[in-house]
Design a protein around this motif. Sequence first.
Motif, PDB file in Angstrom:
ATOM      1  N   ALA A 128       0.928  -1.248  -0.053  1.00 14.39           N
ATOM      2  CA  ALA A 128      -0.088  -0.067  -0.080  1.00 14.39           C
ATOM      3  C   ALA A 128       0.923   1.149   0.025  1.00 14.39           C
ATOM      4  O   ALA A 128       0.416   2.247  -0.659  1.00 14.39           O
ATOM      5  CB  ALA A 128      -0.892  -0.056   1.069  1.00 14.39           C
ATOM      6  N   GLU A 135      -7.844   0.871   3.660  1.00 13.93           N
ATOM      7  CA  GLU A 135      -7.233   0.432   2.062  1.00 13.93           C
ATOM      8  C   GLU A 135      -6.171  -1.059   2.279  1.00 13.93           C
ATOM      9  O   GLU A 135      -6.463  -1.793   1.186  1.00 13.93           O
ATOM     10  CB  GLU A 135      -6.239   1.520   1.639  1.00 13.93           C
ATOM     11  CG  GLU A 135      -7.050   2.896   1.899  1.00 13.93           C
ATOM     12  CD  GLU A 135      -8.092   2.752   0.784  1.00 13.93           C
ATOM     13  OE1 GLU A 135      -8.080   2.377  -0.408  1.00 13.93           O
ATOM     14  OE2 GLU A 135      -9.201   3.651   1.052  1.00 13.93           O
ATOM     15  N   ARG A 153      -8.792  -3.824   1.427  1.00  6.49           N
ATOM     16  CA  ARG A 153      -8.938  -4.175   0.161  1.00  6.49           C
ATOM     17  C   ARG A 153      -8.131  -4.709  -0.452  1.00  6.49           C
ATOM     18  O   ARG A 153      -8.301  -5.743  -1.291  1.00  6.49           O
ATOM     19  CB  ARG A 153      -9.074  -2.472  -0.594  1.00  6.49           C
ATOM     20  CG  ARG A 153     -10.260  -1.612  -0.114  1.00  6.49           C
ATOM     21  CD  ARG A 153     -10.340  -0.398  -0.697  1.00  6.49           C
ATOM     22  NE  ARG A 153     -10.591  -0.301  -2.010  1.00  6.49           N
ATOM     23  CZ  ARG A 153     -10.078   0.610  -3.210  1.00  6.49           C
ATOM     24  NH1 ARG A 153      -9.453   1.584  -2.784  1.00  6.49           N
ATOM     25  NH2 ARG A 153     -10.514   0.136  -4.425  1.00  6.49           N
TER      26      ARG A 153
END
Length: 462
Positions: free
Chosen positions: A154, A316, A319
């Motif tokens: 990320a 995030e 995800r």
Amino acid sequence: MSARDAVAAAAAPEQAAERGEGAGEGGPPFPVPLRLGDLHASLADPLLDAMTFLNEATTRYPQAVSFAPGRPYEGFFEPADVHHYLDTYLDHLAARGAGRDAVRTTLFQYGPTKGVIADLVARTLANDEGLTVPPEALVLTVGAQEGMLLTLRALCAGPEDVLLVSSPCYVGVTGAARLLDLTTVPVPEGPAGGPDPATVRAAARAVRAGGRRPRALYVVPDFANPSGTSMPVPARSRLLDAAAEEGLLVVEDNPYGFFAREAGERPTLKALDRRRQVVHLGSFAKTCFPGARLGYVVADQEVAGPGGRRTLLADELARLKSMTTVNTPALSQAVIGGMLLRHDCRLREANAPAAAHYAANMTVLLGELERHFPPPERRRLGISWNEPEGGFFAVLTVPFAADEAAMERCARDHGVLWTPMAPFYPAGGGERRLRLSISSVTKRQIVDGVASLARFVRAEAG
């Protein structure tokens, strides 16, 4: 066709391929080996063999005293406890009004990607670390290793992003970076322990001068794997200040923080974080048990998206997780959740016996090294070691190459296993250093193992 004829017919294509014969006209090509060069470049990196080598060596020398693995002492585990922990968690669900169908769904179905026991983990962090974090800022992961992969994926957006790592460094994070094609730049540990803030600044500026972006710094502040060193408390705030000045996020990994040899305040970097600049990786492998393969990430940073969208970094990461492991096994979470409940979400108190065991083992190790290598002999042979303030690991410096071949000789001829340090140095180094772990052995094994290790060191030095 007889059974023997059928087996022969099935084996014929493979045998033909081994003889170099091609496929028949119009037929498909026979299977051929995949070329390693056509696979991801990380598979040719010897770094990925560091952990499996030790497992294989342990299998080959099962009677050896093993200072190699950094795993918890198995004497603290009781198989029957797993059932008790699971029952405790089921009682907890029932007390919260969950009916049979809801409980069945929680245990047997795919669960929320971010996990089902985030509230219990948040309570535990508040009790043990004085760390107040909302449950929605947590992601439960399949071990801390998955947390590392998700976090690095990320944070690092492209090839210009660079991860700074303390050196020597845990191979799990450098290995994860290798799998993701991320560049790592080592920041040497300072003489007091941990990366020095001035050195972090210099490394970040050097990366920036080279046209790349220093994105984050990975550090283990307490009793680091592999060196066993710890950051002084005053240096922790200075490190956060230096990272903020250089625009660095800090990825904190702290699986050994409970296991100090002496009582004293050791706040995590996340507990000192006032800028939301620390992403905290946690694990229940050492404080509960590794078989559950349960870790977590505290990622409370705000992420701004298009159209005014606001999320947390934890969202995030979830995800990304949805495309890898989908969710963390609910049964593992339930067992660890029950363990947290059994101990009133206070793992530091629950780990007091383990902490005392590891502290005593470290004291025995250091005492035995001192006994077998008195100062005059240490100076003559060029032998030294550090004296960690806690944790699982100490490092011995020797006057010969402490490589895999030397470890094999030590295991075969002297019945002792240890870990070569060289793989922990991303830019090279550590060739004459070896790691000794005290976590999974008894005091008697330490006494016997150091005596045998001393004979090996003298033989190699001579």
